[in-house]
Scaffold this motif. Structure first.
Motif, mmCIF file in Angstrom:
data_model
loop_
_atom_site.group_PDB
_atom_site.id
_atom_site.type_symbol
_atom_site.label_atom_id
_atom_site.label_comp_id
_atom_site.label_asym_id
_atom_site.label_seq_id
_atom_site.Cartn_x
_atom_site.Cartn_y
_atom_site.Cartn_z
ATOM 1 N N ASP A 123 -4.851 4.506 8.685
ATOM 2 C CA ASP A 123 -3.435 3.685 8.378
ATOM 3 C C ASP A 123 -3.122 3.777 6.852
ATOM 4 N N ILE A 125 -1.116 2.343 5.316
ATOM 5 C CA ILE A 125 -0.723 1.175 4.384
ATOM 6 C C ILE A 125 -2.071 0.634 3.397
ATOM 7 N N TRP A 126 -3.000 1.196 3.868
ATOM 8 C CA TRP A 126 -4.139 0.876 2.943
ATOM 9 C C TRP A 126 -4.729 1.865 1.919
ATOM 10 N N PRO A 351 5.551 -0.446 8.138
ATOM 11 C CA PRO A 351 4.626 -1.263 8.906
ATOM 12 C C PRO A 351 5.380 -2.361 9.248
ATOM 13 N N SER A 369 -3.581 -2.403 11.712
ATOM 14 C CA SER A 369 -4.264 -2.302 10.270
ATOM 15 C C SER A 369 -5.429 -3.322 10.239
ATOM 16 N N TYR A 372 -8.234 -0.732 11.695
ATOM 17 C CA TYR A 372 -8.698 0.368 10.528
ATOM 18 C C TYR A 372 -9.629 -0.459 9.796
#
Length: 587
Positions: A123, A125-126, A351, A369, A372
């Motif tokens: 993911d 986003i992290w 996202p 998310s 993950y």
């Protein structure tokens, strides 16, 4: 019998031409550890030449012919490249060191990493922007390590839980004195995770508040649901709002208009006042209004998700209260374009997908998310739950096919529970002074081997547009992001912390907090009647009670002018079920 052949980098197929002795071998040691490159250390008689000289072949093949089964032919054991200057070049014996690293190792690793960017193990986003193409960052939530085959030099990944290439069952067929059981660091039983996601909730549009305005006039006896009636229509029309004029609170006026219809579209009406010296007639204005309010706001939002994952593992000599706790804190931007482009989002997708949303984590993308994060916590626990290493040695012939992509099993009464199964985390093939051995080390998990199942829950629904259309909320439901290992409780019933404004459904009835009609038609008529003895005084009084509208709209800048909206999602997570490949609790 061993063969050693110098080859070119492009020589990948082993054949009879490689069954030669290009160097006079005295001893060798082939080693491979999980997550590392296989290596070969070979002692040879000093050839007294510059082995690293330009133009010399620096790749080699090592093969072995089993004298007890010569018809099987020679078997390739290793292909690799010479690294470094030979050790002790001044003596009669030198040691040559090789590694099984393909020439295109980086390219293979990068290409493989791209195929691994799939949920729930990935993911972006992290992940920090400069790390999203780092192959090691790609596998951070997985329980895998990169593996290079010592013969084909193919780059793959291999799971630390279980090898992909089968089980080698040694049973009790190993050198008894070679058995060694080593206890590593105590397992990590607890991982806490806190993840913060932010985005700017951006929305713009127009709301028609004409129906609310007409309803207010009708309620005041000053019109109908179609038109306004007043004795001071000229002033009302002159003061009518102009488009784009700022109102405050995230609002401005949208397209607005007002048209007088009495005497045209409708019959002219009058208010008649009987005076002592005659009758006075005052025209009643009939007005058709259009009143639109426009909004254009950007409001910072934050969601913080947290959970604690605990391991279902066997006890391993840890003092109470001394257990290590791993703390993971990550953050990301839900409106950053980190997801793949599509037709509607040609430069990438955020996202949050639609920045008007009130919530992220309860959405389908937000749940990915969370998956993950659970996988990341799981990886930290499982890596440390492989806390027992069992080592042993077997005849050389039984070790030539060993691989760190395989599992092994060994049986012995000295092992807790009488046996151990585990991933091969290292092996060594050696030949020196006529002694040929293969040593093996397996990593064993000290979990309890349990499984977990989901709970279906009771169907309910959340507010419209809070999550994707058709998303069914199940009260008490548990979700299993990783089959058989861990679940979490549904949390979609947690409402977002905000002012309740839904930018997907901007209704005037929800946004107009109050409308007051000041001096409606009945009030104006009452003033005229109060002054009916004197026409001039009545006219003067009427000029003091012109019709006005007092209107308030819901403030949309809460969260921008005030502290940002922040929603907390404390997630209840089950224990992580850890495999049991050695039984430390056996009687």
């Amino acid at each position: 019998m061993f063969y050693f052949a110098w080859v070119d980098v492009g020589d990948t197929v082993f054949g009879a031409e490689h069954e030669v002795e290009d160097e006079d071998m005295l001893s060798l040691e082939l080693s491979h550890k999980e997550g590392e490159l296989a290596s070969l250390a070979m002692s040879v008689r000093n050839p007294n030449v510059g082995l690293l000289a330009p133009g010399r072949q620096q790749w080699a093949m090592l093969s072995w012919l089993d004298a007890s089964n010569p018809t099987a032919g020679a078997q390739l054991l290793f292909r690799g490249r010479l690294v470094g200057v030979p050790e002790q070049p001044q003596g009669n014996v030198v040691t040559l060191n090789f590694i099984a690293r393909p020439a295109d190792y980086d390219a293979q690793k990068l290409a493989l990493a791209e195929t691994l960017k799939v949920a729930p193990w990935w993911d972006p986003i992290w992940i920090e922007e400069d790390m999203r193409d780092d192959p090691d960052a790609v596998i951070e939530a997985r329980t895998v390590l990169y593996h290079v085959d010592r013969i084909s030099l193919e780059v793959t990944v291999s799971d630390m839980l279980s090898g992909e290439d089968g089980l080698v069952d040694f049973g009790g067929a190993f050198l008894s004195d070679s058995l060694d059981i080593a206890f590593g660091s105590p397992p990590v039983r607890t991982v806490t995770v806190e993840a913060s996601v932010t985005w700017d909730q951006v929305a713009a549009g127009v709301v028609d508040i004409t129906p609310q305005l007409l309803a207010a006039f009708a309620a005041a006896g000053s019109g109908s649901n179609h038109a306004i009636k007043t004795l001071t229509g000229d002033g009302l029309m002159l003061d009518w709002p102009e488009a784009e004029k700022n109102i405050g609170g995230g609002w401005s006026w949208g397209p607005c208009s007002v048209v007088r219809t009495d005497g045209k579209a409708v019959t002219q009406d009058y208010t008649t006042v009987i005076m002592t010296n005659g009758n006075g007639q005052f025209p009643i204005w009939t007005i058709k209004p259009v009143l639109n309010a426009a909004y254009d706001v950007s409001r910072p939002r934050e969601e913080v998700l947290s959970f604690t994952l605990e391991a279902d593992v066997q006890a391993l000599l840890t003092e109470p209260g001394d257990e290590e706790v791993i703390v993971i804190k990550v953050s990301g931007n839900a409106d950053e374009l980190v997801d793949p482009a599509d037709t509607d989002h040609p430069v990438g997708t955020a996202p949050i997908v639609d920045v008007r949303r009130r919530a992220y984590f309860p959405t389908e993308r937000g749940l990915r998310s969370l998956d993950y994060l659970i996988a990341l916590a799981r990886g930290n626990i499982l890596e440390r739950s492989r806390a027992v290493d069992v080592s042993f040695a077997v005849p050389f012939a039984q070790g030539v096919d060993l691989s760190c992509r395989k599992n092994a099993r060994v049986v012995d009464a000295r092992i807790p529970g009488g046996e151990a199964t585990g991933k091969i985390i290292g092996y060594n093939l050696s030949a020196q002074d006529g002694l040929m051995l293969a040593s093996v080390t397996i990593g064993c998990f000290i979990g309890k081997g349990n499984t977990v199942t989901t709970v279906p829950g009771t169907p309910v629904y959340v507010d419209e547009n809070y999550v994707e259309d058709g998303y069914q909320v199940q009260a008490g439901m548990t979700v299993m992001p990783i089959a058989g290992e861990v679940t979490y409780e549904d949390f979609s019933a947690i409402p977002p912390v905000d002012d309740g404004v839904d930018f997907f459904d901007m209704r005037a009835a929800d946004l107009v907090t109050q409308i007051t009609i000041i001096n409606p038609l009945p009030a104006q008529q009452a003033v005229l009647n109060a002054f009916k003895p004197d026409l001039a005084a009545a006219i003067e009084a009427l000029n003091q009670v012109f019709t006005e509208v007092d209107l308030d709209l819901k403030k949309l800048t809460i969260g921008r002018d005030d502290p940002p909206f922040k929603t907390l999602y404390p997630i209840t997570v089950s224990q992580l079920m850890v495999p049991k490949t050695i039984d430390l609790e056996a009687a």
